[in-house]
Design a protein around this motif. Structure first.
Motif, mmCIF file in Angstrom:
data_model
loop_
_atom_site.group_PDB
_atom_site.id
_atom_site.type_symbol
_atom_site.label_atom_id
_atom_site.label_comp_id
_atom_site.label_asym_id
_atom_site.label_seq_id
_atom_site.Cartn_x
_atom_site.Cartn_y
_atom_site.Cartn_z
ATOM 1 N N ARG A 122 0.826 -1.154 0.037
ATOM 2 C CA ARG A 122 -0.029 0.078 -0.077
ATOM 3 C C ARG A 122 0.962 1.092 -0.159
ATOM 4 N NH1 ARG A 122 0.248 -2.374 5.061
ATOM 5 N NH2 ARG A 122 0.446 -1.192 6.643
ATOM 6 N N GLU A 123 2.035 1.105 0.656
ATOM 7 C CA GLU A 123 2.601 2.535 0.527
ATOM 8 C C GLU A 123 3.521 2.777 -0.636
ATOM 9 O OE1 GLU A 123 5.836 2.120 3.832
ATOM 10 O OE2 GLU A 123 4.163 1.814 5.368
ATOM 11 N N TYR A 125 1.739 2.358 -3.521
ATOM 12 C CA TYR A 125 0.618 2.804 -4.344
ATOM 13 C C TYR A 125 0.187 3.937 -3.961
ATOM 14 C CZ TYR A 125 0.727 -2.181 -5.768
ATOM 15 O OH TYR A 125 0.993 -3.456 -6.505
ATOM 16 N N ALA A 126 0.794 4.703 -2.723
ATOM 17 C CA ALA A 126 -0.021 5.745 -2.010
ATOM 18 C C ALA A 126 0.181 6.600 -3.005
ATOM 19 C CB ALA A 126 0.694 6.081 -0.509
ATOM 20 N N ALA A 127 1.179 7.071 -3.614
ATOM 21 C CA ALA A 127 1.107 8.200 -4.602
ATOM 22 C C ALA A 127 0.304 8.167 -5.745
ATOM 23 C CB ALA A 127 2.752 8.207 -5.159
ATOM 24 N N LEU A 129 -2.890 7.607 -5.308
ATOM 25 C CA LEU A 129 -4.001 7.944 -4.703
ATOM 26 C C LEU A 129 -4.013 9.243 -4.247
ATOM 27 C CD1 LEU A 129 -4.811 4.638 -3.077
ATOM 28 C CD2 LEU A 129 -5.625 5.404 -5.112
ATOM 29 N N ARG A 130 -3.079 10.184 -4.373
ATOM 30 C CA ARG A 130 -2.895 11.681 -3.996
ATOM 31 C C ARG A 130 -3.523 12.480 -5.207
ATOM 32 N NH1 ARG A 130 3.059 11.148 -1.412
ATOM 33 N NH2 ARG A 130 2.402 9.578 -0.031
#
Length: 130
Positions: A122-123, A125-127, A129-130
């Protein structure tokens, strides 16, 4: 042990599933026959034949399966490998729930293993979702 069950095992399972799918797909391209072919409904066979007869999509799909599967199996940029095969996994899951109910156990494996890996990565893929 937790890391093995939450990350390593799902990564290996998905990697092997997609490598086997790619090998079977390339075998079909070379010979016109499948090495393995699980029970498929009549509508499912029509859908598969359409993909195979398109002339371009089947080899592309199997190349994506191979790249994503190898990435996961050998743990080389596995988050990218998962992102690569995620759309394929979505189509497979929808295919089994809508057209080929005999494959629902495979769809559930994809949902569980894919979900565990999305959570594990998840970390990474975090970018997105911003």
């Amino acid at each position: 042990m937790r890391n093995f069950l939450m990350v390593t095992l799902p990564r290996i399972v998905l990697g092997l599933l997609f490598i086997v799918s790619a090998v079977d797909g390339f075998w079909w391209l070379a010979t016109g026959t499948h090495l393995i072919h699980p029970p498929t409904s009549e509508r499912g066979l029509i859908f598969e034949a359409a993909l195979q007869n398109s002339g371009f999509f089947w080899p592309f799909l199997k190349a994506v399966n191979l790249a994503g599967g190898l990435s996961l199996l050998f743990n080389v940029v596995p988050a990218f490998g998962l992102a690569l095969i995620a759309p394929v996994m979505a189509v497979i899951v929808l295919f089994h729930f809508a057209i080929n109910p005999a494959g629902i156990p495979v769809a559930i494996i994809l949902i569980v293993a894919g979900g565990l890996l999305v959570y594990a990565y998840r970390e990474r893929y975090a970018a997105l979702l911003r």
